[in-house]
Scaffold this motif. Structure first.
Motif, PDB file in Angstrom:
ATOM      1  N   MET A  31       2.550  -4.021  22.810  1.00 57.79           N
ATOM      2  CA  MET A  31       3.087  -4.278  24.144  1.00 57.79           C
ATOM      3  C   MET A  31       1.944  -4.645  25.084  1.00 57.79           C
ATOM      4  SD  MET A  31       3.877  -0.412  25.576  1.00 57.79           S
ATOM      5  CE  MET A  31       4.373  -1.024  27.164  1.00 57.79           C
ATOM      6  N   PRO A  32       2.194  -5.506  26.090  1.00 59.65           N
ATOM      7  CA  PRO A  32       1.128  -5.860  27.025  1.00 59.65           C
ATOM      8  C   PRO A  32       0.851  -4.722  27.984  1.00 59.65           C
ATOM      9  CG  PRO A  32       3.197  -6.868  27.695  1.00 59.65           C
ATOM     10  CD  PRO A  32       3.455  -6.197  26.369  1.00 59.65           C
ATOM     11  N   PRO A  33      -0.352  -4.638  28.531  1.00 56.55           N
ATOM     12  CA  PRO A  33      -0.635  -3.611  29.529  1.00 56.55           C
ATOM     13  C   PRO A  33       0.176  -3.878  30.790  1.00 56.55           C
ATOM     14  CG  PRO A  33      -2.427  -5.191  29.423  1.00 56.55           C
ATOM     15  CD  PRO A  33      -1.497  -5.534  28.303  1.00 56.55           C
ATOM     16  N   SER A  34       0.429  -2.850  31.546  1.00 61.07           N
ATOM     17  CA  SER A  34       1.268  -2.970  32.736  1.00 61.07           C
ATOM     18  C   SER A  34       0.438  -3.310  33.966  1.00 61.07           C
ATOM     19  CB  SER A  34       2.029  -1.662  32.966  1.00 61.07           C
ATOM     20  OG  SER A  34       1.129  -0.577  33.083  1.00 61.07           O
ATOM     21  N   HIS A  35      -0.543  -4.238  33.817  1.00 61.89           N
ATOM     22  CA  HIS A  35      -1.421  -4.627  34.916  1.00 61.89           C
ATOM     23  C   HIS A  35      -1.677  -6.129  34.821  1.00 61.89           C
ATOM     24  CE1 HIS A  35      -2.466  -0.411  35.935  1.00 61.89           C
ATOM     25  NE2 HIS A  35      -2.333  -0.225  34.637  1.00 61.89           N
ATOM     26  N   GLY A  36      -1.350  -6.859  35.891  1.00 64.33           N
ATOM     27  CA  GLY A  36      -1.506  -8.294  35.862  1.00 64.33           C
ATOM     28  C   GLY A  36      -2.946  -8.758  35.785  1.00 64.33           C
ATOM     29  N   ALA A  37      -3.894  -7.949  36.265  1.00 61.66           N
ATOM     30  CA  ALA A  37      -5.298  -8.360  36.270  1.00 61.66           C
ATOM     31  C   ALA A  37      -5.936  -8.275  34.897  1.00 61.66           C
ATOM     32  CB  ALA A  37      -6.085  -7.485  37.242  1.00 61.66           C
ATOM     33  N   VAL A  38      -5.243  -7.667  33.960  1.00 67.06           N
ATOM     34  CA  VAL A  38      -5.780  -7.454  32.616  1.00 67.06           C
ATOM     35  C   VAL A  38      -4.883  -8.144  31.602  1.00 67.06           C
ATOM     36  CG1 VAL A  38      -6.291  -5.699  30.880  1.00 67.06           C
ATOM     37  CG2 VAL A  38      -6.892  -5.296  33.258  1.00 67.06           C
ATOM     38  N   GLN A  39      -5.497  -8.811  30.648  1.00 70.95           N
ATOM     39  CA  GLN A  39      -4.768  -9.491  29.581  1.00 70.95           C
ATOM     40  C   GLN A  39      -4.937  -8.736  28.270  1.00 70.95           C
ATOM     41  OE1 GLN A  39      -2.893 -12.265  30.472  1.00 70.95           O
ATOM     42  NE2 GLN A  39      -3.612 -11.651  32.504  1.00 70.95           N
ATOM     43  N   GLY A  40      -4.102  -9.099  27.281  1.00 67.85           N
ATOM     44  CA  GLY A  40      -4.199  -8.484  25.974  1.00 67.85           C
ATOM     45  C   GLY A  40      -3.038  -7.575  25.686  1.00 67.85           C
ATOM     46  N   PHE A  41      -3.274  -6.563  24.866  1.00 64.27           N
ATOM     47  CA  PHE A  41      -2.190  -5.638  24.519  1.00 64.27           C
ATOM     48  C   PHE A  41      -2.758  -4.269  24.154  1.00 64.27           C
ATOM     49  CE2 PHE A  41      -3.534  -6.468  20.247  1.00 64.27           C
ATOM     50  CZ  PHE A  41      -3.101  -5.383  19.507  1.00 64.27           C
ATOM     51  N   CYS A  42      -1.883  -3.293  24.155  1.00 65.84           N
ATOM     52  CA  CYS A  42      -2.199  -1.984  23.599  1.00 65.84           C
ATOM     53  C   CYS A  42      -0.908  -1.431  23.018  1.00 65.84           C
ATOM     54  CB  CYS A  42      -2.770  -1.037  24.655  1.00 65.84           C
ATOM     55  SG  CYS A  42      -1.597  -0.573  25.940  1.00 65.84           S
ATOM     56  N   THR A  43      -1.029  -0.596  22.016  1.00 62.12           N
ATOM     57  CA  THR A  43       0.148   0.069  21.473  1.00 62.12           C
ATOM     58  C   THR A  43       0.546   1.192  22.435  1.00 62.12           C
ATOM     59  OG1 THR A  43      -1.228   1.567  20.168  1.00 62.12           O
ATOM     60  CG2 THR A  43      -0.513  -0.476  19.098  1.00 62.12           C
ATOM     61  N   PRO A  44       1.833   1.561  22.458  1.00 66.31           N
ATOM     62  CA  PRO A  44       2.296   2.545  23.448  1.00 66.31           C
ATOM     63  C   PRO A  44       1.487   3.835  23.510  1.00 66.31           C
ATOM     64  CG  PRO A  44       4.169   1.496  22.418  1.00 66.31           C
ATOM     65  CD  PRO A  44       2.959   0.990  21.679  1.00 66.31           C
ATOM     66  N   PRO A  45       1.051   4.400  22.367  1.00 63.83           N
ATOM     67  CA  PRO A  45       0.284   5.660  22.480  1.00 63.83           C
ATOM     68  C   PRO A  45      -1.047   5.513  23.218  1.00 63.83           C
ATOM     69  CG  PRO A  45       1.126   5.369  20.248  1.00 63.83           C
ATOM     70  CD  PRO A  45       1.321   4.061  20.956  1.00 63.83           C
ATOM     71  N   PHE A  46      -1.523   4.276  23.380  1.00 63.99           N
ATOM     72  CA  PHE A  46      -2.820   4.056  24.017  1.00 63.99           C
ATOM     73  C   PHE A  46      -2.696   3.429  25.406  1.00 63.99           C
ATOM     74  CE2 PHE A  46      -3.967   4.780  19.674  1.00 63.99           C
ATOM     75  CZ  PHE A  46      -5.243   5.337  19.712  1.00 63.99           C
ATOM     76  N   GLN A  47      -1.533   3.575  26.028  1.00 68.64           N
ATOM     77  CA  GLN A  47      -1.330   3.005  27.362  1.00 68.64           C
ATOM     78  C   GLN A  47      -2.322   3.556  28.384  1.00 68.64           C
ATOM     79  OE1 GLN A  47       0.853   0.488  28.315  1.00 68.64           O
ATOM     80  NE2 GLN A  47      -0.326   0.581  30.226  1.00 68.64           N
TER      81      GLN A  47
END
Length: 404
Positions: free
Chosen positions: A1-17
């Motif tokens: 899933m993508p991070p919940s911040h527009g200034a940052v790109q990429g992804f993280c899995t939910p446990p590492f939000q």
């Protein structure tokens, strides 16, 4: 899933939000100019983030494959080459360096072992003869540099002390490797490990990659001096201990200032310097490349069906090989294991088994076989401190998620 911040790109899995949140906070609050962070857990990517800009003037964005010089993270890469070469029988850790490089025996160094040299216990943190980056980047001067290294007298009897060989580590690593293994350290490392692995790491960065290199933003000499003076006055920290040693012309100054950076630390990110394999500082890498380079080390040597290195090699560097409290140069407790840094528990990791190497300003390549973690962090706004608070906050968030 993508991070919940527009200034940052990429992804993280939910446990590492929480890691994405911490990283985005740094970017959004202006603590970073541009940065990348990548984390593997049990051999799978769980965090791959980037944000900010790689150049403030052009506003070119930091991308997933942006490169930046990583300073002493380079030492961890050199340690990979040394450990792989030893595993293949090219040298023995407890043999004298002079067995492979006879000229090294000068001035009381005949009994210094390979392990002692690359665990920063040989008393060779400072080089007496003046050196320059131009000299070290000139292949025609290689024999002259080697002669200087061979003639250097140690500051103490091997194993009688420990002092971070901040610059000399890489000089000795390159010279020793050429004698013991018959080829340049960087050629072996790329052919035998980094390139087959596909790790976006370059020890000797070719012109073809220049378009990906970010602009480095180190603190000015005046700013660094101001911080050091304040730290020295306050006391009670590693920064204070290093600052006091610098200001009185002690071992820390010798270890970090020969060769000097003639135009400031930014010179390490210029093409003439990064073209060369300065095995203490000149590697460039993306965060993704650094994290990948450490993945096999986090998994007992095996990844994706291939045995990249022997389990015994990984096991050896999980153990502290000597401990100094404090190190004579860095002024804090730590040790090394066959070239890899072993930090205090709770700095980068809560586990004593972890290892890797940080770089001046904050970059980090690290792994933890106990937790199955490997990580790479790169950025272009350098911190002046011995350990960057941004790096420590990211590591804390990673473990908060990984161990939850």
């Amino acid at each position: 899933m993508p991070p919940s911040h527009g200034a940052v790109q990429g992804f993280c899995t939910p446990p590492f939000q929480a890691v994405a949140d911490q990283f985005a906070q740094h970017v959004e609050q202006g603590l970073e100019i541009g940065a990348g962070l990548c984390v593997y857990h049990q051999g799978k990517v769980v965090v791959d983030l980037w944000g900010g800009v790689r150049d403030q003037q052009t506003q070119a964005p930091w991308t997933d494959d942006t490169l930046i010089v990583v300073f002493s993270v380079t030492k961890g890469l050199a340690a990979m080459a040394l450990n792989l070469a030893a595993e293949r029988g090219l040298f023995a850790w407890d043999a004298p360096v002079a067995q492979y490089w006879p000229a090294f025996a000068q001035n009381g160094k005949a009994a210094i072992t390979v392990r002692q040299l690359f665990n920063h216990r040989a008393g060779l943190a400072g080089i007496s003869a003046p050196l320059s980056l131009d000299m070290l980047c000139d292949p025609s001067q290689a024999q002259a540099v080697e002669a200087i290294l061979a003639a250097q007298a140690p500051a103490w009897v091997a194993d009688a002390g420990q002092g971070y060989h901040a610059l000399s580590f890489g000089m000795y690593a390159s010279a020793f490797f050429a004698h013991a293994c018959g080829e340049p350290l960087q050629a072996f490392l790329h052919r035998e490990y980094l390139d087959p692995l596909g790790a976006d790491v370059h020890l000797g960065t070719p012109p073809s990659e220049d378009h990906r290199v970010a602009t480095l933003y180190p603190p000015s000499n005046a700013e660094r001096l101001r911080h050091m003076l304040w730290a020295a006055l306050r006391g009670g920290s590693a920064e204070a201990n290093v600052a006091r040693s610098f200001l009185r012309g002690g071992l820390a100054k010798q270890a970090f200032m020969n060769p000097p950076a003639p135009t400031g630390l930014g010179c390490y990110n210029t093409p003439p310097v990064r073209r060369h394999s300065l095995a203490w500082a000149s590697a460039t890498a993306s965060a993704r490349g650094l994290a990948l380079a450490y993945v096999p080390w986090s998994l007992g040597g095996q990844w994706q069906g291939r045995q990249w290195l022997a389990p015994a090699t990984v096991a050896q560097v999980q153990t502290r090989q000597g401990w100094a409290a404090p190190d004579a140069v860095l002024g804090k407790p730590l040790s090394w294991a066959q070239g890899f840094l072993k930090e205090e528990e709770g700095v980068f990791s809560p586990h004593r088994e972890s290892f890797g190497h940080p770089g001046m300003g904050g970059a980090l390549g690290w792994c933890d076989p106990k937790a199955g973690l490997s990580m790479g962090y790169t950025m272009n706004r350098m911190d002046w401190r011995v350990r960057s608070p941004r790096t420590l906050a990211l590591c804390h968030a990673i473990y908060q998620c990984a161990l939850a």
